[in-house]
Design a protein around this motif. Sequence first.
Motif, PDB file in Angstrom:
ATOM      1  N   ARG A 139     -67.463 -13.857   6.349  1.00  0.00           N
ATOM      2  CA  ARG A 139     -66.612 -12.891   7.055  1.00  0.00           C
ATOM      3  C   ARG A 139     -65.519 -12.410   6.109  1.00  0.00           C
ATOM      4  O   ARG A 139     -65.044 -13.175   5.251  1.00  0.00           O
ATOM      5  N   ARG A 140     -65.120 -11.166   6.262  1.00  0.00           N
ATOM      6  CA  ARG A 140     -64.081 -10.592   5.404  1.00  0.00           C
ATOM      7  C   ARG A 140     -63.083  -9.799   6.230  1.00  0.00           C
ATOM      8  O   ARG A 140     -63.462  -9.125   7.199  1.00  0.00           O
ATOM      9  N   LYS A 141     -61.815  -9.908   5.849  1.00  0.00           N
ATOM     10  CA  LYS A 141     -60.779  -9.071   6.452  1.00  0.00           C
ATOM     11  C   LYS A 141     -60.761  -7.751   5.695  1.00  0.00           C
ATOM     12  O   LYS A 141     -60.451  -7.716   4.511  1.00  0.00           O
ATOM     13  N   VAL A 142     -61.125  -6.679   6.413  1.00  0.00           N
ATOM     14  CA  VAL A 142     -61.336  -5.378   5.771  1.00  0.00           C
ATOM     15  C   VAL A 142     -60.340  -4.356   6.312  1.00  0.00           C
ATOM     16  O   VAL A 142     -60.111  -4.274   7.520  1.00  0.00           O
ATOM     17  N   GLN A 143     -59.749  -3.595   5.390  1.00  0.00           N
ATOM     18  CA  GLN A 143     -58.906  -2.455   5.757  1.00  0.00           C
ATOM     19  C   GLN A 143     -59.606  -1.180   5.313  1.00  0.00           C
ATOM     20  O   GLN A 143     -60.318  -1.167   4.303  1.00  0.00           O
ATOM     21  N   GLN A 144     -59.394  -0.105   6.061  1.00  0.00           N
ATOM     22  CA  GLN A 144     -60.103   1.145   5.798  1.00  0.00           C
ATOM     23  C   GLN A 144     -59.184   2.336   6.037  1.00  0.00           C
ATOM     24  O   GLN A 144     -58.537   2.431   7.084  1.00  0.00           O
ATOM     25  N   ILE A 145     -59.115   3.252   5.067  1.00  0.00           N
ATOM     26  CA  ILE A 145     -58.409   4.529   5.255  1.00  0.00           C
ATOM     27  C   ILE A 145     -59.471   5.615   5.355  1.00  0.00           C
ATOM     28  O   ILE A 145     -60.348   5.719   4.491  1.00  0.00           O
ATOM     29  N   THR A 146     -59.420   6.399   6.416  1.00  0.00           N
ATOM     30  CA  THR A 146     -60.412   7.456   6.631  1.00  0.00           C
ATOM     31  C   THR A 146     -59.872   8.804   6.153  1.00  0.00           C
ATOM     32  O   THR A 146     -58.664   9.077   6.230  1.00  0.00           O
ATOM     33  N   PHE A 147     -60.796   9.651   5.682  1.00  0.00           N
ATOM     34  CA  PHE A 147     -60.447  10.993   5.183  1.00  0.00           C
ATOM     35  C   PHE A 147     -61.460  11.995   5.741  1.00  0.00           C
ATOM     36  O   PHE A 147     -62.625  11.644   5.976  1.00  0.00           O
ATOM     37  N   PRO A 148     -61.029  13.235   5.935  1.00  0.00           N
ATOM     38  CA  PRO A 148     -61.967  14.226   6.483  1.00  0.00           C
ATOM     39  C   PRO A 148     -63.065  14.622   5.503  1.00  0.00           C
ATOM     40  O   PRO A 148     -64.119  15.083   5.906  1.00  0.00           O
ATOM     41  N   ASN A 149     -62.827  14.447   4.190  1.00  0.00           N
ATOM     42  CA  ASN A 149     -63.833  14.830   3.197  1.00  0.00           C
ATOM     43  C   ASN A 149     -63.698  13.956   1.958  1.00  0.00           C
ATOM     44  O   ASN A 149     -62.707  13.241   1.778  1.00  0.00           O
ATOM     45  N   LEU A 150     -64.694  14.040   1.088  1.00  0.00           N
ATOM     46  CA  LEU A 150     -64.757  13.192  -0.100  1.00  0.00           C
ATOM     47  C   LEU A 150     -63.670  13.539  -1.114  1.00  0.00           C
ATOM     48  O   LEU A 150     -63.144  12.662  -1.802  1.00  0.00           O
ATOM     49  N   ASP A 151     -63.309  14.842  -1.206  1.00  0.00           N
ATOM     50  CA  ASP A 151     -62.283  15.253  -2.165  1.00  0.00           C
ATOM     51  C   ASP A 151     -60.940  14.608  -1.857  1.00  0.00           C
ATOM     52  O   ASP A 151     -60.245  14.118  -2.753  1.00  0.00           O
ATOM     53  N   ASP A 152     -60.555  14.590  -0.566  1.00  0.00           N
ATOM     54  CA  ASP A 152     -59.293  13.941  -0.176  1.00  0.00           C
ATOM     55  C   ASP A 152     -59.331  12.454  -0.477  1.00  0.00           C
ATOM     56  O   ASP A 152     -58.340  11.854  -0.909  1.00  0.00           O
ATOM     57  N   ALA A 153     -60.492  11.845  -0.258  1.00  0.00           N
ATOM     58  CA  ALA A 153     -60.630  10.413  -0.521  1.00  0.00           C
ATOM     59  C   ALA A 153     -60.496  10.124  -2.010  1.00  0.00           C
ATOM     60  O   ALA A 153     -59.866   9.132  -2.416  1.00  0.00           O
TER      61      ALA A 153
END
Length: 461
Positions: A139-153
């Motif tokens: 098991r892993r504690k995971v954080q995630q930031i979402t972006f509307p497109n790949l360029d922003d990411a």
Amino acid sequence: NFSPAMFQQALYAIGMNEHSYLLSLRERNLRRQILSTIGKVPNSPSILVDALNSYNGETRTLRYVLVPASVAGTIPDPTEEDLKRYYENHQSKYTQPEYRKVGLLAVTPETVKAEVNITEADLKAAYESGKNQLGNPERRKVQQITFPNLDDAKAAYEKLQSGADFVQVAKERGLSDADIDLGNVSRAELADPAIAEAAFNLEVNKVSEPISGKLGGAVVLRVTAIEPGKTPTFEEAKPELEKKLLKERASGAIFDLHDKIEDQLASGARLSEVADKLELNYQLVEQVDREGRKPDGSTVTLPAQKELLNAAFATATGVENDPIDAKDEGVIWYEVLGVVPSQVNPFDQVKEEVAKGWRSEEARTRVAKYAQELVTSLNGGKTLEDVANDLNTEVLTSDPLKRDSITVNVLPATVAQAFTLPEKGYGSAPSGAEEGRIVFEVDKVTPPEPLNEAEAQQLKQ
């Protein structure tokens, strides 16, 4: 093919009756008609957004003292009239539930185990093919930031590689700590295979390269902790593997036995007689309530217990019922052989319990009265420090509390009351410490921070 009895049984299983079910359908249809008439909902007005932000984000800090249960003093012995009055006002506490006498015949995988041939080779093959699903997965504690497109990411990823803080980058996008936290998850709990693969190949506190999500957009991940998995040995896994294979292979033998039992019942045999003839176990429960408890307070253990008890309490004595299909747990035939109606236990029978209840209520009433007198004295000019000195205790301070906060000594009833009071207002509520109470002051009311554009847009949606 409609069965009124099965319809009522199905409704009872979800806590409804026919009237409430039909009412819920009418309400659902009405909602659909209204929504289809309105069409697209316009943007929420700013005054509503601000009000919601104020409601959700405002905090209150409390200063308080704990009032111990000992202030109630010695509780005198109740009179007979006191006890009878308490008994009359709390009859639900002394009401015996309805009990039913139930006979059942369960045909489970264990029943037909002798007819199902499971070899050592079968078990080893099952172990090898399912080894990755056995035991406790990593098991892993995971954080995630979402972006509307790949360029922003990609732009955010470069910023993170330059030393920017992961949480701060998320906040700049209007995301809270809760928004980015995926929790302590296994690989299987991450629905997107690409995200799961990346998360379970990351080192702790490293940031992933941008990943295109299968639902569109892109994400950047970080793993903050790793909990190693453990795969059991064959010998450790063997008992569970045997149960699993037995469930998978027993259906044919159960089906054959099902037909034999149905044939016997169709010929007029009683369920207990069928069990004797086919050398099966007939279980008789003399008295059980809806929750599976016996009159002495102990609990029964029955196959498919919830479904069985729901069905037993939805039928009548002497009725021939359809068997319960417990899926891979087998098939259960049941009959109700008697009913003991719900009834209030006589006063003389529960007199000791009534006395205990009366004393507890009397103590709570005295403590509440004492605490309210303290609130009155505080409103009259006394300080919390004065109250603390009188009680030989100390003044404590809470963290800033939101409407849904809960902490030690400060329970939901206190928080709810605090949000009805002005700054420097006083109140009292149960503390949760035995039968004591809390007397508190709303020390500080803090409005929420103004919303940034992303947060305002999120709240509008």
